[in-house]
Design an enzyme around this catalytic site. Structure first.
Site, PDB file in Angstrom:
ATOM      1  CB  ALA A 200       1.184  -4.894  10.201  1.00 15.98           C
ATOM      2  CB  CYS A 201       2.819  -7.071   5.878  1.00 13.30           C
ATOM      3  SG  CYS A 201       2.589  -7.773   4.244  1.00 13.30           S
ATOM      4  N   PRO A 202       0.388  -5.110   4.493  1.00 11.73           N
ATOM      5  CG  PRO A 202      -0.994  -4.861   2.618  1.00 11.73           C
ATOM      6  CD  PRO A 202      -1.027  -5.202   4.078  1.00 11.73           C
TER       7      PRO A 202
END
Lengths: 181, 83
Positions: free
Chosen positions: B21-23
């Site tokens: 997931a981000c980042p």
């Protein structure tokens, strides 16, 4: 006429240079909160900015400093109040609580489960990445003294310094982005 | 680039950031870009919706050339050329 123009161009060049030097491609962030979710947000923004090749300087103060404590280490020479503070404040990032829906620790445990499922990096992993990316962590000395934290009980982080408000102000003044979390 | 052009494109390196997931994908891209030469093609696999918007912005900032996205069943293939 020609010399007048040349003079104006020289003046403009000087002003542009001044502007260029005035702000760096740098992110300066005050990390104040000791809430798990807010520290996580701060670390995501910080590592993201580093991926954008920005210089990143984090200024940890007050409750946020708990996130930098190493649970395996203890500070020496603490008085009674400092010991009490040390006991009552979270011992490291793994012990931080959610700012909302903590529900006596249940909410925090649940969100950690969800984070794992969605493969969101934990704060500990983010800290390691931050170190590799060269993100600077500056810790406010005044807050350290207030809470009785000692440098020797902080995590091993490659770019960590203890400093004062002047460091933050100098960094913030030359940064394109300043944040307070 | 058109879908056909992207399909025929040979990447110099593939960064598989699926599942993160981000980042995560952004950091993976940042790490991998240092290992290829200027003008070479990098391909990022990501199952994170946001990455499709983030990588073009990152390319813009870093002056890499964003080439386009190919959609697969459960992930996207994001192409760029290193500046």
């Amino acid at each position: 006429m020609g010399t007048e123009l040349e003079k104006q161009i020289a003046d403009l060049k000087a002003q542009v240079n001044h502007l260029k030097e005035g702000t760096k491609d740098q992110l300066s962030m005050v990390v104040f909160s000791g809430d798990m979710d807010k520290i996580l947000a701060a670390m995501i923004i910080a590592t993201g900015a580093a991926a954008f090749d920005m210089k990143v300087k984090l200024f940890f103060t007050f409750w946020a400093i708990s996130a930098l404590r190493d649970p395996a280490k203890t500070g020496k020479g603490k008085n009674f109040i400092e010991k009490m503070f040390g006991m009552m404040l979270p011992r490291g990032s793994a012990k931080l609580k959610l700012s909302n829906m903590n529900m006596g620790g249940m909410g925090t445990a649940m969100i950690k489960g969800i984070m794992k499922k969605h493969k969101v990096a934990s704060i500990e992993e983010m800290m390691k990445t931050a170190g590799e990316l060269g993100i600077e962590i500056n810790i406010c000395e005044m807050s350290m003294n207030l809470m009785g934290f000692k440098k020797e009980e902080m995590i091993n982080y490659p770019h960590m310094t203890i400093c004062g408000v002047a460091t933050f102000l100098t960094d913030a003044a030359e940064s394109k982005i300043q944040l307070f979390i | 680039m058109s879908t056909e052009e992207l399909k025929n494109l040979k990447s110099n390196t593939i960064v598989d950031a699926r599942g993160t997931a981000c980042p995560g994908p952004l950091l993976a891209a940042k790490k991998a870009i240092g290992e290829i030469e200027s003008g070479e093609i990098m391909e990022i696999y990501s199952s994170d919706e946001g990455t499709k918007n983030d990588i073009p912005k990152w390319c813009n900032k870093m002056t890499h050339e964003f080439l386009g996205i190919l959609e697969e069943d459960s992930y996207s293939r994001i192409f760029l050329k290193k500046a």
